[in-house]
Design an enzyme around this catalytic site. Structure first.
Site, mmCIF file in Angstrom:
data_model
loop_
_atom_site.group_PDB
_atom_site.id
_atom_site.type_symbol
_atom_site.label_atom_id
_atom_site.label_comp_id
_atom_site.label_asym_id
_atom_site.label_seq_id
_atom_site.Cartn_x
_atom_site.Cartn_y
_atom_site.Cartn_z
ATOM 1 N N SER A 59 0.865 -1.189 0.000
ATOM 2 C CA SER A 59 0.000 0.000 0.000
ATOM 3 C C SER A 59 0.892 1.226 0.000
ATOM 4 C CB SER A 59 -0.882 0.017 1.243
ATOM 5 O OG SER A 59 -1.487 1.289 1.388
ATOM 6 N N TYR A 108 -1.074 -0.854 10.632
ATOM 7 C CA TYR A 108 -1.198 -1.224 9.219
ATOM 8 C C TYR A 108 -0.109 -0.573 8.355
ATOM 9 C CZ TYR A 108 -3.179 -1.632 4.522
ATOM 10 O OH TYR A 108 -3.356 -1.898 3.183
HETATM 11 P P1 NAP Z 1 -10.556 -7.594 1.835
HETATM 12 O O1 NAP Z 1 -11.699 -7.448 0.911
HETATM 13 O O2 NAP Z 1 -10.755 -7.397 3.303
HETATM 14 O O3 NAP Z 1 -9.886 -9.037 1.564
HETATM 15 C C1 NAP Z 1 -8.801 -9.466 2.335
HETATM 16 C C2 NAP Z 1 -8.538 -10.919 2.018
HETATM 17 O O4 NAP Z 1 -7.457 -11.366 2.845
HETATM 18 C C3 NAP Z 1 -9.750 -11.818 2.350
HETATM 19 O O5 NAP Z 1 -9.823 -12.837 1.405
HETATM 20 C C4 NAP Z 1 -9.371 -12.372 3.712
HETATM 21 O O6 NAP Z 1 -10.000 -13.606 4.001
HETATM 22 C C5 NAP Z 1 -7.871 -12.565 3.489
HETATM 23 N N1 NAP Z 1 -7.164 -12.806 4.728
HETATM 24 C C6 NAP Z 1 -7.102 -12.047 5.840
HETATM 25 N N2 NAP Z 1 -6.371 -12.658 6.785
HETATM 26 C C7 NAP Z 1 -5.961 -13.839 6.245
HETATM 27 C C8 NAP Z 1 -5.194 -14.927 6.722
HETATM 28 N N3 NAP Z 1 -4.693 -14.940 7.967
HETATM 29 N N4 NAP Z 1 -4.940 -15.962 5.884
HETATM 30 C C9 NAP Z 1 -5.444 -15.974 4.644
HETATM 31 N N5 NAP Z 1 -6.211 -14.995 4.139
HETATM 32 C C10 NAP Z 1 -6.463 -13.939 4.944
HETATM 33 O O7 NAP Z 1 -9.371 -6.576 1.467
HETATM 34 P P2 NAP Z 1 -8.837 -6.017 0.041
HETATM 35 O O8 NAP Z 1 -9.185 -4.575 -0.004
HETATM 36 O O9 NAP Z 1 -9.220 -6.911 -1.069
HETATM 37 O O10 NAP Z 1 -7.265 -6.077 0.326
HETATM 38 C C11 NAP Z 1 -6.405 -6.992 -0.320
HETATM 39 C C12 NAP Z 1 -4.980 -6.485 -0.152
HETATM 40 O O11 NAP Z 1 -4.870 -5.188 -0.742
HETATM 41 C C13 NAP Z 1 -4.520 -6.332 1.295
HETATM 42 O O12 NAP Z 1 -3.182 -6.774 1.420
HETATM 43 C C14 NAP Z 1 -4.614 -4.842 1.538
HETATM 44 O O13 NAP Z 1 -3.716 -4.404 2.536
HETATM 45 C C15 NAP Z 1 -4.246 -4.308 0.172
HETATM 46 N N6 NAP Z 1 -4.712 -2.951 -0.090
HETATM 47 C C16 NAP Z 1 -6.033 -2.675 -0.187
HETATM 48 C C17 NAP Z 1 -6.432 -1.367 -0.468
HETATM 49 C C18 NAP Z 1 -7.886 -0.995 -0.613
HETATM 50 O O14 NAP Z 1 -8.179 0.191 -0.847
HETATM 51 N N7 NAP Z 1 -8.831 -1.925 -0.531
HETATM 52 C C19 NAP Z 1 -5.478 -0.347 -0.623
HETATM 53 C C20 NAP Z 1 -4.128 -0.671 -0.517
HETATM 54 C C21 NAP Z 1 -3.749 -1.980 -0.278
HETATM 55 P P3 NAP Z 1 -11.389 -13.686 4.853
HETATM 56 O O15 NAP Z 1 -12.499 -13.391 3.878
HETATM 57 O O16 NAP Z 1 -11.379 -15.076 5.363
HETATM 58 O O17 NAP Z 1 -11.300 -12.654 5.940
#
Ligand code: NAP
Length: 238
Positions: A145, A161
């Protein structure tokens, strides 16, 4: 040799991870869909299959050594090697009661966030490294990020984070150095601010848009960059 490439995406049952799985599947990859919850994994696999994507589920909780070892064994059994690893699974950690204000930090929150966002990446990367080494053009993409950028210091203050992503960036650089004499290209990316459960869907940017940079880094040519930090616009300052 089997020419179909296999990509393991962690946290692929929803959000950006699911969109990355979909994007790579659409480009002809066989997708190993990593997800920790059985029901959510089964549902996501079925949804991708209904879109015509070649996919198998991989039970994977990146905070568990046993789960990670079993996941690597599943990929070995199903595919024999691994071409792409996308370290997407991530958590933000709770922020109530000053949990991520550095002056009142809840250290349990910091520990949980690091365990997933940093330790989890190292666990699964090292477990599947022998499988990646068997690929002709292996790629590792760490979904970071711009909140982890020390130069930018952007986004809301989240003192668990943001540093977890700073460390993930540094780990990306360390892997790049360690693997400099191999064909494994390791890079980090920022998806932008994307509408997912993570952000309360509080964005106009779709998971597909957020996934695009990870898909691009997963499909880099052999002379592509290594050890970089990218978003759609190009290089992000560390
Ligand atoms: P999300 O919708 O909350 O999805 C997160 C995913 O990670 C879910 O599938 C969750 O599984 C899984 N997860 C969490 N803990 C885990 C564990 N211990 N083992 C295996 N899987 C696990 O979030 P997202 O927005 O798609 O984010 C994905 C990535 O992008 C993250 O690394 C986040 O930091 C990064 N990111 C996101 C944004 C944004 O704006 N959304 C911006 C910058 C970076 P469950 O469904 O089981 O909880």
């Amino acid at each position: 040799m089997n020419t179909t490439k296999t990509a393991l995406v962690t946290g692929a049952n929803k959000g950006i991870g699911y969109a990355i799985a979909c994007g790579l599947g659409g480009r002809g990859f066989r997708v190993a869909l990593g997800a920790r919850d059985d029901a959510r994994r089964t549902e996501a696999v079925a949804r991708l299959r209904s879109e015509g994507i070649d996919v198998f589920g991989v039970a994977l909780d990146v905070t568990s050594d046993d789960s990670v070892a079993a996941a690597a064994a599943t990929v070995a059994r199903e595919a024999g090697r691994l071409d792409v690893l996308i370290n997407n699974a991530g958590v933000g950690g709770r922020t109530d009661d000053g949990a991520q204000d550095p002056t009142t930090m809840d250290l349990d929150v910091l520990q949980q966030v690091l365990d997933t966002n940093v330790f989890g990446v190292i666990r699964i990367t090292n477990a599947v490294l022998p499988l990646l080494r068997q690929s002709d053009s292996p790629r590792i993409v760490n979904v970071s990020s711009n909140m982890g950028s020390l130069a930018l210091q952007t986004g809301p203050q989240m003192a668990a984070y943001a540093p977890s992503k700073t460390m993930l960036n540094s780990i990306t650089a360390q892997y790049t150095r360690a693997l400099s004499n191999t064909s494994i290209l390791v890079n980090a990316c920022c998806p932008g601010y994307v509408a997912t459960d993570f952000t309360g869907h509080n964005s106009a940017r779709s998971p597909e848009q957020g996934a695009a940079i990870a898909v691009a880094l997963a499909t880099l040519p052999d002379d592509g960059p290594r050890g970089g930090f990218f978003d759609d616009a190009g290089t992000i300052p560390w």
